[in-house]
Every structure is written in C-alpha cells, then in structure tokens.
Write a protein that holds these residues in place. Structure first.
Motif, PDB file in Angstrom:
ATOM      1  N   GLN A 215       4.787   0.481   1.986  1.00  0.00           N
ATOM      2  CA  GLN A 215       4.151  -0.733   3.568  1.00  0.00           C
ATOM      3  C   GLN A 215       3.725  -2.395   2.461  1.00  0.00           C
ATOM      4  O   GLN A 215       3.039  -1.890   1.396  1.00  0.00           O
ATOM      5  CB  GLN A 215       2.251  -0.311   3.643  1.00  0.00           C
TER       6      GLN A 215
ATOM      7  N   ARG B 176      -1.051   9.785  13.370  1.00  0.00           N
ATOM      8  CA  ARG B 176      -0.734   8.471  12.239  1.00  0.00           C
ATOM      9  C   ARG B 176       0.137   9.168  11.372  1.00  0.00           C
ATOM     10  O   ARG B 176      -0.072  10.340  10.969  1.00  0.00           O
ATOM     11  CB  ARG B 176      -0.544   6.950  11.854  1.00  0.00           C
ATOM     12  N   ASP B 177       1.697   8.570  10.348  1.00  0.00           N
ATOM     13  CA  ASP B 177       2.117   8.933   9.441  1.00  0.00           C
ATOM     14  C   ASP B 177       2.839  10.719   9.290  1.00  0.00           C
ATOM     15  O   ASP B 177       2.299  10.911   8.653  1.00  0.00           O
ATOM     16  CB  ASP B 177       0.742   9.051   8.070  1.00  0.00           C
TER      17      ASP B 177
ATOM     18  N   GLU C 167      -5.213  10.968   7.027  1.00  0.00           N
ATOM     19  CA  GLU C 167      -4.020  10.166   7.141  1.00  0.00           C
ATOM     20  C   GLU C 167      -3.035  10.472   5.876  1.00  0.00           C
ATOM     21  O   GLU C 167      -3.075  11.033   5.369  1.00  0.00           O
ATOM     22  CB  GLU C 167      -4.936   8.821   6.522  1.00  0.00           C
TER      23      GLU C 167
ATOM     24  N   ASN D 170       0.703  -1.496   0.238  1.00  0.00           N
ATOM     25  CA  ASN D 170       0.364   0.275  -0.056  1.00  0.00           C
ATOM     26  C   ASN D 170       0.909   0.861  -0.041  1.00  0.00           C
ATOM     27  O   ASN D 170       1.360   1.022  -1.250  1.00  0.00           O
ATOM     28  CB  ASN D 170      -1.086   0.093   0.867  1.00  0.00           C
ATOM     29  N   ASP D 171       1.049   2.268   1.139  1.00  0.00           N
ATOM     30  CA  ASP D 171       1.716   3.581   1.399  1.00  0.00           C
ATOM     31  C   ASP D 171       2.635   3.750   0.161  1.00  0.00           C
ATOM     32  O   ASP D 171       3.934   2.479   1.282  1.00  0.00           O
ATOM     33  CB  ASP D 171       1.278   4.358   2.080  1.00  0.00           C
TER      34      ASP D 171
ATOM     35  N   TRP E  81      -0.656   5.092  -4.215  1.00  0.00           N
ATOM     36  CA  TRP E  81      -0.437   4.272  -3.946  1.00  0.00           C
ATOM     37  C   TRP E  81      -2.146   4.005  -4.347  1.00  0.00           C
ATOM     38  O   TRP E  81      -3.115   4.844  -4.685  1.00  0.00           O
ATOM     39  CB  TRP E  81      -1.118   3.819  -2.173  1.00  0.00           C
TER      40      TRP E  81
ATOM     41  N   TYR F 256       4.525   1.073  10.191  1.00  0.00           N
ATOM     42  CA  TYR F 256       3.002   2.048   9.174  1.00  0.00           C
ATOM     43  C   TYR F 256       4.204   2.797   8.317  1.00  0.00           C
ATOM     44  O   TYR F 256       5.443   3.390   8.618  1.00  0.00           O
ATOM     45  CB  TYR F 256       1.461   2.602  10.589  1.00  0.00           C
ATOM     46  N   SER F 257       3.294   3.833   7.990  1.00  0.00           N
ATOM     47  CA  SER F 257       3.524   5.038   7.121  1.00  0.00           C
ATOM     48  C   SER F 257       4.386   5.366   7.470  1.00  0.00           C
ATOM     49  O   SER F 257       4.092   6.417   8.885  1.00  0.00           O
ATOM     50  CB  SER F 257       2.950   5.042   6.488  1.00  0.00           C
TER      51      SER F 257
ATOM     52  N   LYS G  32       2.489  -5.142   8.324  1.00  0.00           N
ATOM     53  CA  LYS G  32       3.135  -4.212   7.176  1.00  0.00           C
ATOM     54  C   LYS G  32       4.563  -4.228   8.313  1.00  0.00           C
ATOM     55  O   LYS G  32       4.828  -4.459   9.411  1.00  0.00           O
ATOM     56  CB  LYS G  32       2.015  -2.919   7.653  1.00  0.00           C
TER      57      LYS G  32
ATOM     58  N   TYR H 230      -4.379   6.391  -3.784  1.00  0.00           N
ATOM     59  CA  TYR H 230      -4.240   6.913  -2.155  1.00  0.00           C
ATOM     60  C   TYR H 230      -3.614   6.773  -1.402  1.00  0.00           C
ATOM     61  O   TYR H 230      -2.057   6.213  -1.634  1.00  0.00           O
ATOM     62  CB  TYR H 230      -5.370   5.827  -0.964  1.00  0.00           C
TER      63      TYR H 230
HETATM   64  C1  FRU Z   1      -2.861   4.428   4.534  1.00  0.00           C
HETATM   65  C2  FRU Z   1      -3.097   3.735   5.287  1.00  0.00           C
HETATM   66  C3  FRU Z   1      -2.099   4.975   7.253  1.00  0.00           C
HETATM   67  C4  FRU Z   1      -1.280   4.017   7.868  1.00  0.00           C
HETATM   68  C5  FRU Z   1      -0.887   2.648   6.111  1.00  0.00           C
HETATM   69  C6  FRU Z   1      -1.073   1.218   7.289  1.00  0.00           C
HETATM   70  O1  FRU Z   1      -3.357   3.802   4.219  1.00  0.00           O
HETATM   71  O2  FRU Z   1      -4.163   3.228   6.959  1.00  0.00           O
HETATM   72  O3  FRU Z   1      -2.174   5.855   7.415  1.00  0.00           O
HETATM   73  O4  FRU Z   1      -0.105   4.147   7.968  1.00  0.00           O
HETATM   74  O5  FRU Z   1      -1.770   2.801   5.301  1.00  0.00           O
HETATM   75  O6  FRU Z   1      -0.501   0.376   6.340  1.00  0.00           O
END
Ligand code: FRU
Length: 472
Positions: A59, A170-171, A224, A42-43, A302, A102-103, A70, A285
C-alpha cells in the motif's frame, strides 16, 4: 494503461525524485527491510514467489508521507532481504477503484499471477461511510510476468456481500485447495461485529459465499486483512482486528494482529480458538503470508500502526514513512506456532562478539544478537541508550526511557507480555527497526526506533551471548 494512469506514472516518478532529495533520506533507512522510496507505505500486498523471484507489493501513498490516496508499490528480491524497487504497479484509475487500490493478494498458477484486491470508492455527500457512502469492490487483474498487468475485472460489489454487513468488506486473500479456489475477506457487520467472509469459486472469477466465520462472542467491530493457511496440521486464521476493548487490551496497541486456530472446515462449519497475537510490540499490523517455492510459510507485516497519533516516525522529515518487518518463517514446534527471521539472514551474519553473562558493544546499527540458555529469567538489555528489554515481575517488557516524540522512541512508551519462563532472546536491529524474538519466536516484539547511537548492552547471568553484524 489509460490517460489517468499514464499521467500518474509520470507524477509518481517526479515526486519520488523530489522526495529522494529531501532531508537525509537514508539516515534511518533499514538495510534489509523493505521501505518506500518516498511517501507512505502500509500493508504488504500480493506477496508471492514467481519463477524464482520474490514479489512484494505494498500500500503506497507517494504523494503524502502521512498517508493519502493508495496505489500498489512494487519491489522484488532474490532473497527477501535485498529489495529492488520496481515502481508503482497499480493505480486508482477506474471508477471502481478511484479512491484507492486497497489491499489484496497474489495467486500464482499456470504461468500467471492473479492479483485480487479491493477497489475503494468514497461517494461525495453526507454519509457515515460505514453503512453508506462507500463501495468495496473485489477486483482481479492478471499478469504473466509480475511486471505488466492486464485489464482490471470487477468481480464483486457490495451487492454480492450479505445484507447485514456494512460497506466495510475488504482485503481478499485467495488460495486453491483440491481444485477449488477460496477467498477470505474481512467485514464489519451492521451490528458492529467483525467477521470473515469465505467465498468459493471453480474458475477463480465467479464467486459464491460459502461461510461466515466469527467468534462465539463478538470480537471487535472489524476484521481487516484476513489470511488463512495450514501448517503442520494446524489451521490458522489470521486477522487484524479493530475495536477490542477491556482490561486485556489496555496497554496494547489501538488495533491488533493475531490468529485463531480453526477447528472444523473454514468453508463449511468451524469454531475458533482464543486469539493469539502475532506481535506484542508497538509496530505490527496487517500481516500477509505466502508459500515459497521450497514450501516455507513466510509472513510479512507492516511495521507500523494506523490511527496512532501518539507515535511518530522521524523519517517523515526525510520524505518517507514506514517499512515492512523482516520476512518471518512461521513454523510449529511442540504444538506452538512460532516465528523466526527467514533463514536467508544466516548468510548475512559475521560474528562480532561472544560472551557469557554480559556484553557491551558500541555503535553497531545492523546486527543480530542471541542470548541463549538464560538462567532464572534474568535478562536486561539496553539498545542505543534508549530502548530497554527486560524480564521482570513475570513479564517481558519493551520500554523506552524517553517517550518524547523527538527522541529515539518517537513517542512510544511500554509494551509487555506475561511469560512464564524465559529461555532465549534474539534481537534483530536494522538501523531504525528492532524485532525481538522471545523463546524461539513464541513471542515477538517489534518497534521502529531512531537512536542517536547504537550501543548494545546485555546482562543475563551465565547466559550464552553471541552477536553478529549483518552485512550486505
Ligand atoms: C489495513 C487497511 C486495509 C485496507 C488498507 C488501505 O491497514 O486499512 O484494510 O485495505 O489498509 O490502505
């Protein structure tokens, strides 16, 4: 490296080897878009250019093609188009990140890269996992070369965030300005309003909350992957927003990625403009941006969508799922924020066809087509006999003929956006990705697709059409 990460390293390699033999792993694999060797992506995370080399982390759930625990996967490139997978980089191997690395982002400075990310922890018990039952830890880990990493340092826990936010924080995205480090994080307040938290630091390790940024009226329940940058005098705050409802958001994706223009100072007092989407298609996203060594602002998203069971991806049968968008240069023209594929793509182009008004080309899976000087908004294109791009009723549409999940669309149907005048369209197709840049990238529509054939048919009276194949 502790005992857990040692064993995880072996396990990841094993599963990547096994999955690389399942199905037809390369049948839908794009040539220029970063995709995982196996499992789920993902991200984009930790994007940077360091000593000339581009690093993209992602991710990564190697053990579960539908998304699970992850890690950070790692790929490098010399041109942002040819990506070489370097293995998993960060594992969930500490008490403060045991349910997911996570991200997060990368900050390059003084011969090192500082990576900041969220350590996700989910406690066992009967919790709602919003206001209780989870931890969102802010973590720093540094590297001198981008490949080997130092000790993980826990910088902040939920105790360090405002009392009225939930456990969803987060992130982190970090940048430096006038000798001060800034960090922006996404948050969900206890009253279910999304916002961004802005922290500052003089040493990149100790952080203090400086500002909380949100809209005048509540805008979604969670923001996010926030990002902030300035370009040509514009201050841009990007956020991936969950929980938008009402007429404006019907017919759109479950979550949105877009930006606000900021008036004022993000670290002190500021107001936000209307939210503008980065992309109007099905699959986009959690974008992140970085500055290249030659000063370009490049953004990668992503090319997927979370919590969207109505869509599927046919690569699941082949043991992998999702990819990134083509890296896009963000630029400003006539006061508008626009996107275009990175200029490195120009070197990959070989002319295939040139026409006026209409074009039909069979079987070309990796190409760019540009339709310029469009007259009276007339435009209609069919890709792979399945995906229609069309201007009608004052709107630009991306729609699939057949919404069956086993078909090219993987369950996708229709996305559209009102556009007053259509001047030009650029279509970039890379096997199973399609990105459409309308009016020099003022509007972009991205989707994954899985056609059985790759014909391209264009009708646009009197328009100038050019098509290039993209070669490795
Ligand atoms: C966005 C998200 C982030 C998080 C990550 C987890 O897609 O939900 O907020 O850090 O993915 O995989």
């Amino acid at each position: 490296m502790n005992a857990l990460s040692k064993d995880l390293t072996k396990l990841v390699k094993m599963i990547e080897k096994i999955e690389s033999r399942s199905g037809e792993p390369d049948r839908f694999r794009p040539r220029f878009h970063l995709a995982p060797p196996a499992g789920w992506l993902n991200d984009p995370n930790g994007l940077c250019q360091y000593q000339g080399l581009y690093h993209a982390f992602f991710q990564y759930s190697p053990f579960d093609v539908e998304g699970g625990l992850k890690l950070w996967g790692h790929s490098t490139s010399r041109d942002m188009l040819h990506w070489e997978y370097q293995g998993a980089a960060l594992y969930p191997d500490q008490p403060f990140d045991c349910h997911g690395v996570y991200s997060g982002c990368a900050l390059t400075e003084d011969g090192r890269i500082s990576f900041y990310y969220t350590g996700n922890v989910k406690l066992d018990g009967d919790f709602d996992y919003v206001t209780e039952g989870r931890e969102a830890n802010t973590i720093l880990v540094e590297s001198g070369d981008g490949f080997r990493f130092g000790r993980k340092q826990l910088l902040m826990t939920n105790e360090d965030y405002p009392e009225d936010v939930t456990k969803h924080v987060r992130d982190p995205k970090v940048w430096k300005e006038n000798g001060i480090y800034y960090m922006i994080q996404g948050a969900r307040r206890k009253d279910d309003v999304g916002e961004a938290l802005l922290f500052a630091s003089s040493d990149r390790i100790h952080w203090l909350l400086k500002n909380r940024i949100t809209t005048k009226e509540p805008f979604g329940f969670m923001w996010e992957c926030p990002d902030y940058f300035e370009i040509d005098g514009k201050k841009v705050l990007s956020a991936s927003v969950q929980g938008l409802e009402g007429e404006k958001w019907k017919d759109k994706n479950v979550y949105q990625s877009g930006y606000f223009e900021v008036k004022g100072n993000v670290a002190e007092q500021c107001t936000l403009s209307e939210y503008v989407l980065w992309d109007y298609g099905f699959d986009y996203y959690a974008p992140q941006s970085f500055e290249t060594e030659d000063g370009r602002r490049v953004q990668i998203g992503w090319m997927g969508m979370p919590d969207c069971p109505e869509h599927t991806n046919r690569t699941i049968e082949d043991g992998w799922q999702h990819c990134f968008t083509i890296p896009r240069e963000i630029y400003v023209k006539d006061g508008r924020v626009l996107q275009r594929p990175v200029r490195e793509l120009e070197e990959r182009k070989r002319i295939l066809a040139e026409a006026t008004g209409g074009l039909y080309v069979e079987e070309e899976p990796v190409y760019e087509a540009r339709i310029a000087e469009i007259k009276e908004n007339q435009f209609h294109a069919v890709l792979g006999e399945e995906l229609i791009l069309e201007y009608r009723d004052s709107r630009f549409e991306m729609r699939f003929i057949n919404p069956s999940k086993d078909n090219a669309s993987g369950g996708r149907t229709l996305r559209y956006q009102e556009i007053e005048t259509l001047n030009n369209v650029t279509i970039l197709t890379d096997v199973s990705t399609c990105e459409v840049f309308v009016n020099d990238g003022e509007y972009v529509f991205s989707t994954r697709f899985y056609p059985e054939n790759y014909g391209l048919q264009i009708q646009a009276d009197e328009a100038k059409i050019k098509m290039w194949e993209l070669v490795s």
